[in-house]
Design a protein around this motif. Structure first.
Motif, PDB file in Angstrom:
ATOM      1  N   GLU A 173       0.810  -1.209   0.000  1.00  0.00           N
ATOM      2  CA  GLU A 173       0.000   0.000   0.000  1.00  0.00           C
ATOM      3  C   GLU A 173       0.842   1.257   0.000  1.00  0.00           C
ATOM      4  N   SER A 195      -3.671  -1.102   5.949  1.00  0.00           N
ATOM      5  CA  SER A 195      -5.119  -0.874   5.947  1.00  0.00           C
ATOM      6  C   SER A 195      -5.757  -2.248   5.809  1.00  0.00           C
ATOM      7  N   GLN A 197      -7.421  -3.400   3.554  1.00  0.00           N
ATOM      8  CA  GLN A 197      -7.832  -3.509   2.147  1.00  0.00           C
ATOM      9  C   GLN A 197      -8.178  -4.934   1.711  1.00  0.00           C
ATOM     10  N   LYS A 200     -11.127  -6.489   3.708  1.00  0.00           N
ATOM     11  CA  LYS A 200     -12.488  -6.001   3.423  1.00  0.00           C
ATOM     12  C   LYS A 200     -12.973  -6.519   2.076  1.00  0.00           C
ATOM     13  N   ARG A 219       1.636   2.259   9.448  1.00  0.00           N
ATOM     14  CA  ARG A 219       2.532   2.520   8.306  1.00  0.00           C
ATOM     15  C   ARG A 219       3.855   3.057   8.822  1.00  0.00           C
ATOM     16  N   GLN A 233      -8.639   4.493  10.529  1.00  0.00           N
ATOM     17  CA  GLN A 233      -9.426   4.726   9.324  1.00  0.00           C
ATOM     18  C   GLN A 233     -10.872   4.349   9.598  1.00  0.00           C
ATOM     19  N   ASN A 327      -3.835   2.564  -5.352  1.00  0.00           N
ATOM     20  CA  ASN A 327      -4.260   1.295  -4.766  1.00  0.00           C
ATOM     21  C   ASN A 327      -4.228   0.232  -5.856  1.00  0.00           C
ATOM     22  N   ARG A 369     -13.121  -1.837  -7.201  1.00  0.00           N
ATOM     23  CA  ARG A 369     -12.001  -2.791  -7.302  1.00  0.00           C
ATOM     24  C   ARG A 369     -12.135  -3.673  -8.543  1.00  0.00           C
ATOM     25  N   ILE A 411     -14.114   2.770   0.427  1.00  0.00           N
ATOM     26  CA  ILE A 411     -13.395   4.006   0.734  1.00  0.00           C
ATOM     27  C   ILE A 411     -12.840   3.877   2.148  1.00  0.00           C
TER      28      ILE A 411
HETATM   29  N1  ASP Z   1      -7.292   0.941   1.602  1.00  0.00           N
HETATM   30  C1  ASP Z   1      -7.258   2.234   1.000  1.00  0.00           C
HETATM   31  C2  ASP Z   1      -6.289   3.136   1.731  1.00  0.00           C
HETATM   32  O1  ASP Z   1      -5.953   2.879   2.876  1.00  0.00           O
HETATM   33  C3  ASP Z   1      -8.581   2.908   1.005  1.00  0.00           C
HETATM   34  C4  ASP Z   1      -9.564   2.278   0.080  1.00  0.00           C
HETATM   35  O2  ASP Z   1      -9.280   2.191  -1.122  1.00  0.00           O
HETATM   36  O3  ASP Z   1     -10.655   1.925   0.531  1.00  0.00           O
HETATM   37  O4  ASP Z   1      -5.851   4.145   1.210  1.00  0.00           O
END
Ligand code: ASP
Length: 467
Positions: A173, A195, A197, A200, A219, A233, A327, A369, A411
Protein backbone atom coordinates in the motif's frame (compact mmCIF):
# COMPACT_ATOMS: atom_id res chain seq x y z
CA UNK A 1 -23.76 10.61 50.53
CA UNK A 2 -24.29 9.93 46.86
CA UNK A 3 -21.98 11.74 44.47
CA UNK A 4 -23.36 14.70 42.52
CA UNK A 5 -21.69 15.63 39.25
CA UNK A 6 -20.50 19.20 39.16
CA UNK A 7 -22.60 20.09 36.12
CA UNK A 8 -25.73 19.18 38.10
CA UNK A 9 -24.98 21.38 41.13
CA UNK A 10 -27.19 24.25 40.02
CA UNK A 11 -30.21 21.97 40.30
CA UNK A 12 -29.39 21.53 43.99
CA UNK A 13 -29.41 25.09 45.34
CA UNK A 14 -29.88 25.11 49.10
CA UNK A 15 -29.14 21.41 49.40
CA UNK A 16 -26.22 19.58 50.90
CA UNK A 17 -24.36 17.55 48.28
CA UNK A 18 -21.11 15.70 47.85
CA UNK A 19 -18.79 16.12 44.86
CA UNK A 20 -15.58 14.35 43.88
CA UNK A 21 -12.80 15.64 41.71
CA UNK A 22 -9.48 17.44 41.41
CA UNK A 23 -8.31 20.69 42.93
CA UNK A 24 -8.05 23.07 40.01
CA UNK A 25 -7.07 26.35 41.65
CA UNK A 26 -6.80 27.40 45.27
CA UNK A 27 -7.00 31.03 46.35
CA UNK A 28 -6.13 31.43 50.00
CA UNK A 29 -7.40 34.70 51.45
CA UNK A 30 -6.50 33.65 54.98
CA UNK A 31 -9.95 33.63 56.40
CA UNK A 32 -11.72 32.58 53.25
CA UNK A 33 -10.20 29.90 51.10
CA UNK A 34 -11.60 29.53 47.61
CA UNK A 35 -10.99 26.29 45.81
CA UNK A 36 -12.12 25.42 42.31
CA UNK A 37 -12.90 21.73 42.02
CA UNK A 38 -13.13 19.96 38.70
CA UNK A 39 -14.64 16.67 37.63
CA UNK A 40 -15.35 15.20 34.20
CA UNK A 41 -18.51 17.28 33.92
CA UNK A 42 -17.20 20.75 34.81
CA UNK A 43 -15.82 23.05 37.45
CA UNK A 44 -17.22 24.82 40.51
CA UNK A 45 -15.95 27.32 43.02
CA UNK A 46 -16.05 26.11 46.61
CA UNK A 47 -15.43 28.20 49.67
CA UNK A 48 -14.14 27.19 53.10
CA UNK A 49 -15.24 29.50 55.91
CA UNK A 50 -13.20 29.73 59.12
CA UNK A 51 -16.37 28.92 61.06
CA UNK A 52 -16.15 25.41 59.72
CA UNK A 53 -12.87 24.39 61.29
CA UNK A 54 -12.34 20.90 59.81
CA UNK A 55 -13.10 21.82 56.24
CA UNK A 56 -11.06 25.02 56.58
CA UNK A 57 -8.05 23.14 57.82
CA UNK A 58 -8.07 20.63 54.96
CA UNK A 59 -8.71 23.45 52.49
CA UNK A 60 -5.54 25.07 53.75
CA UNK A 61 -3.52 21.96 52.94
CA UNK A 62 -4.73 20.82 49.54
CA UNK A 63 -2.78 21.72 46.40
CA UNK A 64 -3.54 21.68 42.67
CA UNK A 65 -4.34 18.24 41.25
CA UNK A 66 -5.02 16.63 44.63
CA UNK A 67 -8.06 14.41 44.50
CA UNK A 68 -10.81 15.18 46.99
CA UNK A 69 -14.34 14.46 48.03
CA UNK A 70 -16.12 17.59 49.21
CA UNK A 71 -19.43 17.93 50.94
CA UNK A 72 -21.22 21.22 51.30
CA UNK A 73 -24.23 23.40 50.67
CA UNK A 74 -24.93 24.75 47.20
CA UNK A 75 -25.42 28.52 47.61
CA UNK A 76 -26.44 31.16 45.14
CA UNK A 77 -23.67 33.73 44.79
CA UNK A 78 -24.48 37.32 45.69
CA UNK A 79 -25.43 39.22 42.52
CA UNK A 80 -22.16 41.12 42.21
CA UNK A 81 -20.12 37.88 42.50
CA UNK A 82 -21.90 36.13 39.64
CA UNK A 83 -19.52 35.12 36.86
CA UNK A 84 -21.63 35.32 33.74
CA UNK A 85 -21.05 32.86 30.87
CA UNK A 86 -19.33 30.42 33.18
CA UNK A 87 -20.64 27.01 34.11
CA UNK A 88 -21.70 27.36 37.75
CA UNK A 89 -20.89 31.10 37.65
CA UNK A 90 -23.98 31.81 39.67
CA UNK A 91 -23.37 29.31 42.48
CA UNK A 92 -20.69 28.17 44.87
CA UNK A 93 -20.31 25.27 47.25
CA UNK A 94 -19.90 26.16 50.91
CA UNK A 95 -17.66 23.45 52.26
CA UNK A 96 -18.75 21.42 55.26
CA UNK A 97 -16.24 18.65 54.85
CA UNK A 98 -13.31 17.91 52.60
CA UNK A 99 -11.60 14.56 52.38
CA UNK A 100 -8.32 14.01 50.56
CA UNK A 101 -8.55 10.87 48.41
CA UNK A 102 -5.07 11.23 47.00
CA UNK A 103 -2.31 13.78 47.04
CA UNK A 104 -0.44 14.88 43.91
CA UNK A 105 3.13 15.94 43.43
CA UNK A 106 3.54 19.36 41.90
CA UNK A 107 2.59 18.69 38.28
CA UNK A 108 5.42 19.08 35.73
CA UNK A 109 3.04 21.00 33.48
CA UNK A 110 0.08 23.28 33.93
CA UNK A 111 -3.10 21.43 33.04
CA UNK A 112 -5.36 24.44 33.06
CA UNK A 113 -4.55 26.47 29.94
CA UNK A 114 -4.82 25.24 26.37
CA UNK A 115 -1.28 23.84 26.65
CA UNK A 116 -0.11 25.30 23.36
CA UNK A 117 2.69 27.17 25.14
CA UNK A 118 4.12 23.98 26.69
CA UNK A 119 6.78 21.97 24.86
CA UNK A 120 5.11 19.06 23.13
CA UNK A 121 7.63 16.53 24.41
CA UNK A 122 6.61 17.38 27.97
CA UNK A 123 2.96 17.14 27.06
CA UNK A 124 3.42 13.72 25.48
CA UNK A 125 5.62 12.42 28.28
CA UNK A 126 3.03 13.31 30.90
CA UNK A 127 0.07 12.69 28.64
CA UNK A 128 -2.19 11.54 31.50
CA UNK A 129 -1.81 15.04 32.92
CA UNK A 130 -1.96 16.82 29.60
CA UNK A 131 -5.27 15.09 28.90
CA UNK A 132 -6.75 16.74 31.99
CA UNK A 133 -6.84 20.12 30.28
CA UNK A 134 -10.31 21.15 29.09
CA UNK A 135 -9.26 21.41 25.45
CA UNK A 136 -7.99 17.82 25.36
CA UNK A 137 -11.01 16.58 27.31
CA UNK A 138 -13.25 18.25 24.74
CA UNK A 139 -11.29 16.86 21.77
CA UNK A 140 -11.34 13.30 23.06
CA UNK A 141 -15.00 13.41 24.06
CA UNK A 142 -16.03 14.98 20.74
CA UNK A 143 -14.01 12.38 18.92
CA UNK A 144 -16.06 9.72 20.66
CA UNK A 145 -19.29 11.51 19.73
CA UNK A 146 -18.21 11.47 16.10
CA UNK A 147 -17.18 7.81 16.32
CA UNK A 148 -20.48 6.85 17.84
CA UNK A 149 -22.41 8.88 15.30
CA UNK A 150 -20.59 7.24 12.41
CA UNK A 151 -21.10 3.77 13.87
CA UNK A 152 -24.81 4.29 14.29
CA UNK A 153 -25.15 5.97 10.93
CA UNK A 154 -23.60 3.12 8.99
CA UNK A 155 -25.35 0.51 11.11
CA UNK A 156 -28.66 2.16 10.17
CA UNK A 157 -27.67 1.87 6.53
CA UNK A 158 -27.31 -1.88 6.91
CA UNK A 159 -23.54 -2.04 7.39
CA UNK A 160 -21.89 -4.52 9.73
CA UNK A 161 -18.78 -3.54 11.63
CA UNK A 162 -16.32 -6.39 11.36
CA UNK A 163 -12.92 -6.51 13.05
CA UNK A 164 -10.02 -7.68 10.95
CA UNK A 165 -6.63 -8.89 12.23
CA UNK A 166 -3.73 -6.68 13.13
CA UNK A 167 -1.23 -9.49 12.84
CA UNK A 168 -1.19 -10.31 9.21
CA UNK A 169 0.92 -10.58 6.09
CA UNK A 170 2.50 -7.81 4.09
CA UNK A 171 0.21 -5.54 2.07
CA UNK A 172 1.34 -3.40 -0.85
CA UNK A 173 0.00 0.00 0.00
CA UNK A 174 2.76 2.33 -0.86
CA UNK A 175 4.46 2.39 2.51
CA UNK A 176 6.65 0.18 4.68
CA UNK A 177 5.09 -2.41 6.95
CA UNK A 178 5.78 -2.68 10.65
CA UNK A 179 6.69 -6.27 11.38
CA UNK A 180 6.30 -8.57 14.38
CA UNK A 181 8.75 -11.45 14.75
CA UNK A 182 7.29 -14.90 15.30
CA UNK A 183 8.56 -16.88 18.28
CA UNK A 184 7.00 -20.14 17.15
CA UNK A 185 8.50 -19.86 13.69
CA UNK A 186 11.84 -18.16 14.07
CA UNK A 187 12.82 -16.12 11.06
CA UNK A 188 9.23 -15.42 10.08
CA UNK A 189 7.32 -12.22 10.65
CA UNK A 190 3.80 -10.93 10.79
CA UNK A 191 3.11 -7.57 9.22
CA UNK A 192 0.82 -5.01 10.75
CA UNK A 193 -1.75 -3.94 8.15
CA UNK A 194 -1.35 -0.62 6.37
CA UNK A 195 -5.12 -0.87 5.95
CA UNK A 196 -7.69 -3.68 5.96
CA UNK A 197 -7.83 -3.51 2.15
CA UNK A 198 -7.52 -7.20 1.40
CA UNK A 199 -9.65 -8.30 4.34
CA UNK A 200 -12.49 -6.00 3.42
CA UNK A 201 -12.45 -7.29 -0.13
CA UNK A 202 -12.43 -10.84 1.20
CA UNK A 203 -15.48 -9.90 3.28
CA UNK A 204 -17.18 -8.97 0.01
CA UNK A 205 -16.18 -12.38 -1.33
CA UNK A 206 -17.70 -13.76 1.86
CA UNK A 207 -21.07 -12.18 1.11
CA UNK A 208 -21.33 -9.46 3.78
CA UNK A 209 -22.03 -6.81 1.10
CA UNK A 210 -21.79 -3.84 3.47
CA UNK A 211 -18.81 -3.71 5.82
CA UNK A 212 -17.30 -0.92 7.84
CA UNK A 213 -14.75 -0.68 10.62
CA UNK A 214 -13.03 1.94 12.72
CA UNK A 215 -9.78 0.23 11.84
CA UNK A 216 -6.32 0.68 13.25
CA UNK A 217 -3.74 0.95 10.50
CA UNK A 218 0.04 0.93 10.68
CA UNK A 219 2.53 2.52 8.31
CA UNK A 220 6.24 2.81 8.81
CA UNK A 221 6.84 6.15 7.17
CA UNK A 222 9.61 8.66 7.47
CA UNK A 223 9.08 11.47 9.90
CA UNK A 224 6.26 13.72 8.89
CA UNK A 225 4.66 16.27 11.14
CA UNK A 226 1.06 15.20 11.02
CA UNK A 227 1.59 11.46 10.59
CA UNK A 228 1.45 8.80 13.25
CA UNK A 229 2.80 5.26 12.87
CA UNK A 230 -0.65 4.04 13.83
CA UNK A 231 -3.88 5.77 12.99
CA UNK A 232 -7.57 5.12 12.57
CA UNK A 233 -9.43 4.73 9.32
CA UNK A 234 -13.16 4.68 8.99
CA UNK A 235 -12.94 1.92 6.46
CA UNK A 236 -15.84 0.63 4.38
CA UNK A 237 -16.61 -1.62 1.46
CA UNK A 238 -19.82 -2.36 -0.43
CA UNK A 239 -20.87 -4.92 -3.02
CA UNK A 240 -22.81 -4.39 -6.26
CA UNK A 241 -21.98 -0.67 -6.36
CA UNK A 242 -20.59 1.88 -8.76
CA UNK A 243 -18.30 4.76 -7.86
CA UNK A 244 -21.40 6.99 -7.81
CA UNK A 245 -23.00 4.84 -5.12
CA UNK A 246 -19.95 4.94 -2.86
CA UNK A 247 -19.52 8.67 -3.38
CA UNK A 248 -23.20 9.33 -2.65
CA UNK A 249 -23.41 7.41 0.61
CA UNK A 250 -20.17 8.89 1.93
CA UNK A 251 -21.27 12.37 1.03
CA UNK A 252 -24.51 11.86 2.95
CA UNK A 253 -22.61 10.45 5.93
CA UNK A 254 -20.18 13.38 6.05
CA UNK A 255 -22.97 15.95 5.76
CA UNK A 256 -24.96 14.29 8.53
CA UNK A 257 -21.88 14.00 10.73
CA UNK A 258 -21.17 17.71 10.40
CA UNK A 259 -24.81 18.72 10.90
CA UNK A 260 -25.25 16.60 14.02
CA UNK A 261 -21.91 16.78 15.79
CA UNK A 262 -20.53 20.09 14.46
CA UNK A 263 -23.65 22.20 13.83
CA UNK A 264 -21.60 25.41 14.00
CA UNK A 265 -19.82 24.43 10.80
CA UNK A 266 -21.00 25.49 7.38
CA UNK A 267 -20.49 23.31 4.33
CA UNK A 268 -19.54 25.52 1.39
CA UNK A 269 -21.25 23.52 -1.34
CA UNK A 270 -23.70 20.62 -1.45
CA UNK A 271 -23.58 18.38 -3.44
CA UNK A 272 -19.82 18.37 -3.02
CA UNK A 273 -18.13 19.66 -6.17
CA UNK A 274 -15.91 17.33 -8.19
CA UNK A 275 -12.72 17.96 -10.08
CA UNK A 276 -10.54 15.68 -12.14
CA UNK A 277 -6.93 15.16 -11.16
CA UNK A 278 -5.87 16.83 -14.39
CA UNK A 279 -7.98 19.94 -13.77
CA UNK A 280 -6.83 20.10 -10.16
CA UNK A 281 -3.18 20.03 -11.17
CA UNK A 282 -3.70 22.58 -13.93
CA UNK A 283 -5.77 24.97 -11.85
CA UNK A 284 -4.31 24.56 -8.35
CA UNK A 285 -1.11 22.61 -8.90
CA UNK A 286 -2.34 20.30 -6.15
CA UNK A 287 -4.35 17.09 -6.03
CA UNK A 288 -5.97 18.27 -2.80
CA UNK A 289 -6.82 21.89 -3.42
CA UNK A 290 -8.23 24.13 -0.73
CA UNK A 291 -11.24 25.67 -2.44
CA UNK A 292 -12.59 27.62 0.54
CA UNK A 293 -14.04 30.95 -0.53
CA UNK A 294 -13.00 32.45 2.80
CA UNK A 295 -9.89 30.94 4.31
CA UNK A 296 -10.21 32.99 7.49
CA UNK A 297 -13.47 31.37 8.48
CA UNK A 298 -12.67 28.54 10.95
CA UNK A 299 -16.17 27.12 10.50
CA UNK A 300 -16.22 26.82 6.74
CA UNK A 301 -15.85 23.35 5.27
CA UNK A 302 -15.09 23.04 1.58
CA UNK A 303 -15.43 19.41 0.55
CA UNK A 304 -14.25 18.36 -2.88
CA UNK A 305 -14.12 15.04 -4.70
CA UNK A 306 -11.03 14.50 -6.82
CA UNK A 307 -11.47 11.85 -9.53
CA UNK A 308 -9.87 10.42 -12.65
CA UNK A 309 -6.39 9.83 -11.31
CA UNK A 310 -3.83 8.05 -13.46
CA UNK A 311 -3.65 4.39 -12.44
CA UNK A 312 0.11 4.01 -12.88
CA UNK A 313 3.16 6.17 -12.53
CA UNK A 314 6.81 5.74 -13.39
CA UNK A 315 8.94 4.03 -10.76
CA UNK A 316 12.66 3.50 -11.33
CA UNK A 317 12.66 0.67 -8.79
CA UNK A 318 10.08 -1.39 -10.64
CA UNK A 319 11.45 -3.89 -13.18
CA UNK A 320 8.90 -2.68 -15.72
CA UNK A 321 9.26 0.97 -14.77
CA UNK A 322 5.66 1.20 -13.49
CA UNK A 323 3.95 1.23 -10.13
CA UNK A 324 0.42 2.11 -8.96
CA UNK A 325 -0.48 5.63 -7.84
CA UNK A 326 -3.13 4.85 -5.19
CA UNK A 327 -4.26 1.30 -4.77
CA UNK A 328 -3.27 -1.77 -6.77
CA UNK A 329 -6.65 -3.37 -6.12
CA UNK A 330 -8.53 -0.60 -7.91
CA UNK A 331 -10.31 -1.16 -11.18
CA UNK A 332 -9.59 1.12 -14.11
CA UNK A 333 -12.38 3.31 -15.40
CA UNK A 334 -14.61 1.02 -17.51
CA UNK A 335 -13.51 2.69 -20.76
CA UNK A 336 -9.88 1.87 -19.90
CA UNK A 337 -10.41 -1.80 -19.04
CA UNK A 338 -9.35 -2.87 -22.53
CA UNK A 339 -6.06 -1.00 -22.30
CA UNK A 340 -5.38 -2.63 -18.93
CA UNK A 341 -6.15 -6.09 -20.27
CA UNK A 342 -3.89 -5.48 -23.26
CA UNK A 343 -1.30 -3.66 -21.15
CA UNK A 344 -1.13 -0.74 -23.55
CA UNK A 345 -1.40 3.07 -23.19
CA UNK A 346 -0.38 2.48 -19.59
CA UNK A 347 0.33 6.11 -18.81
CA UNK A 348 -3.19 7.04 -19.92
CA UNK A 349 -5.15 4.44 -17.97
CA UNK A 350 -7.31 6.19 -15.40
CA UNK A 351 -8.39 4.53 -12.16
CA UNK A 352 -11.80 4.60 -10.53
CA UNK A 353 -10.08 6.15 -7.48
CA UNK A 354 -11.97 9.00 -5.79
CA UNK A 355 -10.37 11.11 -3.09
CA UNK A 356 -12.36 13.27 -0.71
CA UNK A 357 -10.63 16.52 0.15
CA UNK A 358 -11.63 19.04 2.80
CA UNK A 359 -10.05 22.48 3.18
CA UNK A 360 -6.94 21.32 1.36
CA UNK A 361 -6.49 18.05 3.23
CA UNK A 362 -7.12 14.60 1.83
CA UNK A 363 -9.53 13.12 4.35
CA UNK A 364 -10.30 9.92 2.49
CA UNK A 365 -10.02 7.91 -0.63
CA UNK A 366 -11.24 4.75 -2.25
CA UNK A 367 -12.15 3.06 -5.49
CA UNK A 368 -14.09 0.39 -7.28
CA UNK A 369 -12.00 -2.79 -7.30
CA UNK A 370 -11.05 -5.30 -9.91
CA UNK A 371 -13.40 -8.15 -9.03
CA UNK A 372 -12.18 -10.33 -11.89
CA UNK A 373 -8.91 -12.09 -11.27
CA UNK A 374 -7.59 -11.59 -14.83
CA UNK A 375 -7.81 -7.83 -14.41
CA UNK A 376 -6.11 -7.82 -11.00
CA UNK A 377 -3.37 -10.02 -12.48
CA UNK A 378 -2.79 -7.51 -15.26
CA UNK A 379 -2.24 -4.72 -12.73
CA UNK A 380 0.49 -6.73 -11.01
CA UNK A 381 1.99 -7.77 -14.35
CA UNK A 382 2.27 -4.14 -15.39
CA UNK A 383 4.18 -3.54 -12.16
CA UNK A 384 6.56 -6.39 -12.97
CA UNK A 385 5.30 -9.15 -10.67
CA UNK A 386 6.21 -12.58 -11.93
CA UNK A 387 3.76 -15.46 -11.62
CA UNK A 388 5.55 -16.93 -8.62
CA UNK A 389 5.63 -13.74 -6.57
CA UNK A 390 2.09 -12.94 -7.58
CA UNK A 391 0.79 -16.31 -6.42
CA UNK A 392 2.81 -16.19 -3.23
CA UNK A 393 1.57 -12.74 -2.22
CA UNK A 394 -1.87 -12.61 -3.76
CA UNK A 395 -2.84 -16.19 -4.56
CA UNK A 396 -5.56 -15.99 -1.92
CA UNK A 397 -6.99 -12.80 -3.48
CA UNK A 398 -7.03 -14.31 -6.97
CA UNK A 399 -8.62 -17.49 -5.63
CA UNK A 400 -11.26 -15.46 -3.80
CA UNK A 401 -12.05 -13.44 -6.92
CA UNK A 402 -12.38 -16.74 -8.78
CA UNK A 403 -14.91 -18.08 -6.32
CA UNK A 404 -17.80 -15.72 -7.01
CA UNK A 405 -16.81 -12.30 -5.73
CA UNK A 406 -19.36 -9.62 -6.60
CA UNK A 407 -18.39 -6.25 -8.05
CA UNK A 408 -17.42 -4.06 -5.12
CA UNK A 409 -15.78 -0.87 -4.01
CA UNK A 410 -15.20 1.22 -0.95
CA UNK A 411 -13.39 4.01 0.73
CA UNK A 412 -11.47 4.83 3.88
CA UNK A 413 -11.58 8.10 5.78
CA UNK A 414 -8.52 9.25 7.66
CA UNK A 415 -10.45 9.58 10.86
CA UNK A 416 -7.83 11.35 12.97
CA UNK A 417 -7.30 13.99 10.34
CA UNK A 418 -11.02 14.52 9.88
CA UNK A 419 -11.49 15.08 13.61
CA UNK A 420 -8.42 17.32 13.74
CA UNK A 421 -9.95 19.59 11.11
CA UNK A 422 -13.41 19.58 12.65
CA UNK A 423 -11.86 20.51 16.01
CA UNK A 424 -9.76 23.25 14.37
CA UNK A 425 -6.59 21.66 15.68
CA UNK A 426 -3.21 22.10 14.00
CA UNK A 427 -2.17 18.41 14.06
CA UNK A 428 -3.62 14.97 14.67
CA UNK A 429 -1.75 14.50 17.97
CA UNK A 430 -4.25 16.92 19.51
CA UNK A 431 -7.10 14.49 18.87
CA UNK A 432 -5.32 11.23 19.76
CA UNK A 433 -5.30 10.37 23.45
CA UNK A 434 -1.90 8.70 23.52
CA UNK A 435 -0.07 10.13 20.55
CA UNK A 436 3.48 9.50 19.49
CA UNK A 437 5.93 12.21 18.50
CA UNK A 438 6.49 13.12 14.87
CA UNK A 439 9.45 10.72 15.04
CA UNK A 440 7.20 7.87 16.08
CA UNK A 441 8.24 7.76 19.73
CA UNK A 442 5.96 7.12 22.67
CA UNK A 443 7.72 9.28 25.25
CA UNK A 444 5.48 8.16 28.08
CA UNK A 445 5.90 4.40 27.62
CA UNK A 446 9.43 4.79 26.22
CA UNK A 447 8.69 2.96 22.99
CA UNK A 448 10.36 1.79 20.89
CA UNK A 449 12.83 0.25 23.32
CA UNK A 450 15.28 -2.61 23.64
CA UNK A 451 13.98 -5.99 24.74
CA UNK A 452 15.71 -8.44 27.07
CA UNK A 453 18.35 -10.78 25.63
CA UNK A 454 16.22 -13.78 26.56
CA UNK A 455 13.32 -12.52 24.48
CA UNK A 456 15.64 -11.87 21.55
CA UNK A 457 16.93 -15.43 21.76
CA UNK A 458 13.41 -16.86 21.80
CA UNK A 459 12.65 -14.87 18.70
CA UNK A 460 15.82 -16.03 17.03
CA UNK A 461 16.98 -12.47 16.60
CA UNK A 462 20.51 -11.17 16.79
CA UNK A 463 21.27 -7.53 16.27
CA UNK A 464 23.77 -6.50 13.69
CA UNK A 465 26.34 -4.03 14.99
CA UNK A 466 25.46 -0.46 14.09
CA UNK A 467 27.89 0.99 11.62
N1 ASP B 1 -7.29 0.94 1.60
C1 ASP B 1 -7.26 2.23 1.00
C2 ASP B 1 -6.29 3.14 1.73
O1 ASP B 1 -5.95 2.88 2.88
C3 ASP B 1 -8.58 2.91 1.00
C4 ASP B 1 -9.56 2.28 0.08
O2 ASP B 1 -9.28 2.19 -1.12
O3 ASP B 1 -10.66 1.92 0.53
O4 ASP B 1 -5.85 4.14 1.21
Amino acid sequence: MERTYIKDLKENIGKEVSISGWIDVRRDHGKLIFIDIRDMSGKVQTVALPSNKDAHEVAGQVRPEWVVRATGIVNKRPDKMVAKNELNGEIELELKKMEVLNEAQTPPLDVRGDGMDIGEETRLKYRYLDLRRPRMQKNIRNRFKATQFVRNWFANEGFTEIETPNMSATTPEGSRDFVVPSRLENGKFYSLPQSPQQYKQLLMAAGFEKYFQLARCFRDEDTRGDRQPEFIQMDLEMSFVTAEDVIAINERALIDLVKNIYPEKKIQQIPFPRITYKEAMEKYNSDKPDIREDKNDPNLLAFLWVIDFPFFEKDPESTTGWTFTHNPFSAPKPEHMNDLMEKKNIANILTTQYDIVMNGYEIGGGSIRNHRSEALKKVFEIMGYEEERLMKNFGHMLAALNSGTPPHGGIAWGFDRLIMLLENEPNIREVIAFAKTGEGKDLMMCAPSEIPEKQMRELGIELRKKK
